[in-house]
Design an enzyme around this catalytic site. Structure first.
Site, PDB file in Angstrom:
ATOM      1  N   ASP A   7     -41.565  35.925  -4.190  1.00  0.00           N
ATOM      2  CA  ASP A   7     -42.514  34.848  -4.444  1.00  0.00           C
ATOM      3  C   ASP A   7     -41.753  33.568  -4.120  1.00  0.00           C
ATOM      4  O   ASP A   7     -40.990  33.070  -4.942  1.00  0.00           O
ATOM      5  CB  ASP A   7     -42.979  34.860  -5.897  1.00  0.00           C
ATOM      6  CG  ASP A   7     -43.981  33.755  -6.192  1.00  0.00           C
ATOM      7  OD1 ASP A   7     -44.731  33.360  -5.276  1.00  0.00           O
ATOM      8  OD2 ASP A   7     -44.011  33.266  -7.342  1.00  0.00           O
ATOM      9  N   GLU A  68     -44.942  36.591  -0.308  1.00  0.00           N
ATOM     10  CA  GLU A  68     -46.264  35.996  -0.476  1.00  0.00           C
ATOM     11  C   GLU A  68     -46.456  34.905   0.555  1.00  0.00           C
ATOM     12  O   GLU A  68     -45.593  34.044   0.737  1.00  0.00           O
ATOM     13  CB  GLU A  68     -46.443  35.429  -1.875  1.00  0.00           C
ATOM     14  CG  GLU A  68     -47.873  34.960  -2.111  1.00  0.00           C
ATOM     15  CD  GLU A  68     -48.126  34.574  -3.546  1.00  0.00           C
ATOM     16  OE1 GLU A  68     -48.802  35.354  -4.253  1.00  0.00           O
ATOM     17  OE2 GLU A  68     -47.657  33.506  -3.961  1.00  0.00           O
ATOM     18  N   ASP A 141     -43.087  33.546 -11.853  1.00  0.00           N
ATOM     19  CA  ASP A 141     -42.566  33.800 -10.502  1.00  0.00           C
ATOM     20  C   ASP A 141     -41.994  35.218 -10.396  1.00  0.00           C
ATOM     21  O   ASP A 141     -42.121  35.872  -9.358  1.00  0.00           O
ATOM     22  CB  ASP A 141     -41.471  32.782 -10.144  1.00  0.00           C
ATOM     23  CG  ASP A 141     -41.926  31.362 -10.369  1.00  0.00           C
ATOM     24  OD1 ASP A 141     -42.593  30.807  -9.487  1.00  0.00           O
ATOM     25  OD2 ASP A 141     -41.623  30.813 -11.456  1.00  0.00           O
TER      26      ASP A 141
END
Length: 188
Positions: A7, A68, A141
Site C-alpha cells: 500500500d 495498490e 496501511d
C-alpha cells in the site's frame, strides 16, 4: 504462492506478505509499515523505502508483488508522493524478475469484502477474519497491504486456473482431427 502486497505511501507504506494456493487457507507471513519523516528530503525517503522493501524481498522471497494503484485525489502533493512511492515496488519487481500487478482500490475492496464500496474498517475486519488474526493489523496501511496481497493471490489463482484450462482446451483441439484431415481420410 507467496505474495508481497504494498500500500504505497511516502510517510507510511504498508507491506504485507501472505501465502496460499488452490484449496489452501490464506496464511499471514508478515506485516508491517515503513515510515519516513516528512522533514527529510524526498530522495532520502524514497531510498529508505527502497532499502526496507529490498530487506523484505530478501527475507520473505515472494513469488509476486501486488501494488495498490494510485487513486487521483484533490491533494496533488499527496498523490505525487504516493506515485513516487509506488514506483519503488515496481522497480524492485523488475530488478528481481518478479511478476508485479497493480490493483485498483475498488477491486481490492471487492475481492476482500464483496463490495467495492467498503470502508477501511470493513476491509480491516475482513482481513483479520480471512487471516484468522487475533487482532486487527494496525495502522490501516498494514491492513490495506494485506488486502492487496490477498486480492492478488485470489485473482492470480483464479486467473491461473483459467489459463490452465485454456491451454488444456487448445491442446485438446490440436489433437482432434480437423475437417481437412477427416475429408482426406474419407477420400482415400
Amino acid at each position: 504462492m507467496r505474495v508481497l502486497g504494498v500500500d504505497p505511501g511516502l510517510t507510511r507504506c504498508g507491506i504485507g506478505v501472505v501465502e496460499g494456493g488452490r484449496g489452501r487457507q490464506v496464511r499471514l507471513v508478515a506485516v508491517g509499515v515503513v515510515r519516513s519523516p516528512s522533514t527529510e528530503p524526498t530522495a532520502e525517503r524514497l531510498l529508505h523505502l527502497q532499502t526496507e522493501l529490498d530487506t523484505w524481498l530478501d527475507r520473505f522471497q515472494p513469488d509476486a508483488i501486488a501494488v495498490e494503484q494510485v487513486f487521483a485525489d484533490v491533494n496533488v502533493a499527496s498523490v505525487m508522493h504516493t506515485m513516487q512511492a509506488s514506483a519503488i515496488p515496481l522497480l524492485a519487481a523488475a530488478r528481481r524478475g518478479l511478476p508485479v500487478e497493480l490493483h485498483t482500490p475498488t477491486s481490492v475492496k471487492a475481492a476482500v469484502t464483496g463490495s467495492g464500496r467498503a470502508d477501511k474498517a470493513q476491509v480491516t475486519t475482513m482481513v483479520t477474519r480471512i487471516l484468522r488474526m487475533e487482532s486487527a493489523p494496525k495502522p490501516a496501511d498494514a491492513a490495506d497491504a494485506l488486502a492487496i496481497a490477498i486480492c492478488h493471490l485470489w485473482q492470480g489463482t483464479a486467473a491461473g486456473r483459467l489459463q490452465d484450462a485454456a491451454r488444456a482446451e487448445q491442446a485438446r483441439l490440436r489433437s482432434v482431427p480437423g475437417p481437412s484431415t477427416t475429408r482426406a481420410a474419407v477420400a482415400r
